[in-house]
Design a protein around this motif. Structure first.
Motif, PDB file in Angstrom:
ATOM      1  N   THR A 181      -7.986   9.424 -11.595  1.00  0.00           N
ATOM      2  CA  THR A 181      -7.837  10.783 -11.083  1.00  0.00           C
ATOM      3  C   THR A 181      -9.028  11.625 -11.530  1.00  0.00           C
ATOM      4  O   THR A 181      -9.746  11.269 -12.470  1.00  0.00           O
ATOM      5  N   LEU A 182      -9.210  12.735 -10.864  1.00  0.00           N
ATOM      6  CA  LEU A 182     -10.312  13.633 -11.199  1.00  0.00           C
ATOM      7  C   LEU A 182     -10.211  14.128 -12.647  1.00  0.00           C
ATOM      8  O   LEU A 182     -11.216  14.117 -13.361  1.00  0.00           O
ATOM      9  N   PRO A 183      -9.020  14.516 -13.140  1.00  0.00           N
ATOM     10  CA  PRO A 183      -8.927  14.927 -14.547  1.00  0.00           C
ATOM     11  C   PRO A 183      -9.282  13.805 -15.533  1.00  0.00           C
ATOM     12  O   PRO A 183      -9.873  14.064 -16.575  1.00  0.00           O
ATOM     13  N   GLU A 184      -8.952  12.566 -15.205  1.00  0.00           N
ATOM     14  CA  GLU A 184      -9.309  11.442 -16.078  1.00  0.00           C
ATOM     15  C   GLU A 184     -10.825  11.271 -16.162  1.00  0.00           C
ATOM     16  O   GLU A 184     -11.373  11.042 -17.242  1.00  0.00           O
ATOM     17  N   ILE A 185     -11.480  11.406 -15.032  1.00  0.00           N
ATOM     18  CA  ILE A 185     -12.936  11.231 -15.010  1.00  0.00           C
ATOM     19  C   ILE A 185     -13.618  12.389 -15.735  1.00  0.00           C
ATOM     20  O   ILE A 185     -14.560  12.177 -16.507  1.00  0.00           O
ATOM     21  N   THR A 186     -13.138  13.617 -15.523  1.00  0.00           N
ATOM     22  CA  THR A 186     -13.753  14.765 -16.204  1.00  0.00           C
ATOM     23  C   THR A 186     -13.557  14.677 -17.712  1.00  0.00           C
ATOM     24  O   THR A 186     -14.446  15.043 -18.480  1.00  0.00           O
ATOM     25  N   GLU A 187     -12.419  14.159 -18.142  1.00  0.00           N
ATOM     26  CA  GLU A 187     -12.166  13.996 -19.570  1.00  0.00           C
ATOM     27  C   GLU A 187     -13.061  12.912 -20.167  1.00  0.00           C
ATOM     28  O   GLU A 187     -13.578  13.052 -21.272  1.00  0.00           O
ATOM     29  N   ALA A 188     -13.270  11.835 -19.426  1.00  0.00           N
ATOM     30  CA  ALA A 188     -14.091  10.728 -19.919  1.00  0.00           C
ATOM     31  C   ALA A 188     -15.574  11.097 -20.011  1.00  0.00           C
ATOM     32  O   ALA A 188     -16.283  10.596 -20.880  1.00  0.00           O
ATOM     33  N   THR A 189     -16.038  11.969 -19.130  1.00  0.00           N
ATOM     34  CA  THR A 189     -17.462  12.292 -19.084  1.00  0.00           C
ATOM     35  C   THR A 189     -17.813  13.648 -19.677  1.00  0.00           C
ATOM     36  O   THR A 189     -18.950  13.851 -20.104  1.00  0.00           O
ATOM     37  N   GLY A 190     -16.850  14.577 -19.662  1.00  0.00           N
ATOM     38  CA  GLY A 190     -17.150  15.930 -20.096  1.00  0.00           C
ATOM     39  C   GLY A 190     -17.779  16.763 -18.990  1.00  0.00           C
ATOM     40  O   GLY A 190     -18.263  17.864 -19.231  1.00  0.00           O
ATOM     41  N   TRP A 191     -17.797  16.236 -17.785  1.00  0.00           N
ATOM     42  CA  TRP A 191     -18.366  16.935 -16.635  1.00  0.00           C
ATOM     43  C   TRP A 191     -17.317  17.839 -16.009  1.00  0.00           C
ATOM     44  O   TRP A 191     -16.117  17.640 -16.165  1.00  0.00           O
ATOM     45  N   GLN A 192     -17.803  18.796 -15.225  1.00  0.00           N
ATOM     46  CA  GLN A 192     -16.902  19.643 -14.454  1.00  0.00           C
ATOM     47  C   GLN A 192     -16.536  18.921 -13.159  1.00  0.00           C
ATOM     48  O   GLN A 192     -17.256  18.018 -12.724  1.00  0.00           O
ATOM     49  N   PRO A 193     -15.406  19.288 -12.548  1.00  0.00           N
ATOM     50  CA  PRO A 193     -14.947  18.573 -11.350  1.00  0.00           C
ATOM     51  C   PRO A 193     -15.971  18.526 -10.216  1.00  0.00           C
ATOM     52  O   PRO A 193     -16.111  17.496  -9.558  1.00  0.00           O
ATOM     53  N   HIS A 194     -16.714  19.610 -10.000  1.00  0.00           N
ATOM     54  CA  HIS A 194     -17.689  19.588  -8.909  1.00  0.00           C
ATOM     55  C   HIS A 194     -18.830  18.614  -9.206  1.00  0.00           C
ATOM     56  O   HIS A 194     -19.391  18.020  -8.294  1.00  0.00           O
TER      57      HIS A 194
END
Length: 115
Positions: free
Chosen positions: A65-78
């Motif tokens: 999911t998008l929240p999982e990826i943002t948490e793993a990378t520290g990036w913002q959703p966009h």
């Protein structure tokens, strides 16, 4: 008055070079060197990169999911969405499947699953 006496400094003075002379040539060579260096450095890296982390998440059977990826990378959703379209789809030429489950969108690399 002879031609040698008119303006002796103008003839012997070196021409001033503009700092804008061939800006593309200088920038392209320094840019290509830095790109080549970063590619070489990423190949010799002992720790996984953020790109590697995202690809591992996307290869899971259920995807990420998008929240999982943002948490793993520290990036913002966009930034994650831009990475998925620009790097994963266009540069790496992988098929990304996207579906909406409840509130979150899930992304998965189509046709690839890891055990």
């Amino acid at each position: 008055m002879s031609s040698s006496q008119r303006n002796p400094k103008a003839r012997n003075a070196p021409k001033a070079r503009s700092s804008r002379a061939n800006p593309r040539k200088r920038k392209a060579s320094s840019k290509s060197k830095s790109v080549k260096a970063s590619v070489a450095a990423s190949r010799n890296r002992s720790t996984p990169s953020k790109q590697d982390a995202i690809l591992v998440l996307l290869q899971r059977p259920k995807g990420a999911t998008l929240p999982e990826i943002t948490e793993a990378t520290g990036w913002q959703p966009h930034s994650v969405r831009g990475f998925l379209s620009g790097v994963v789809k266009k540069k790496l030429k992988l098929k990304v499947e996207s579906r909406k489950d409840g509130r979150d969108r899930t992304y998965r690399i189509k046709g690839r699953t890891s055990s």
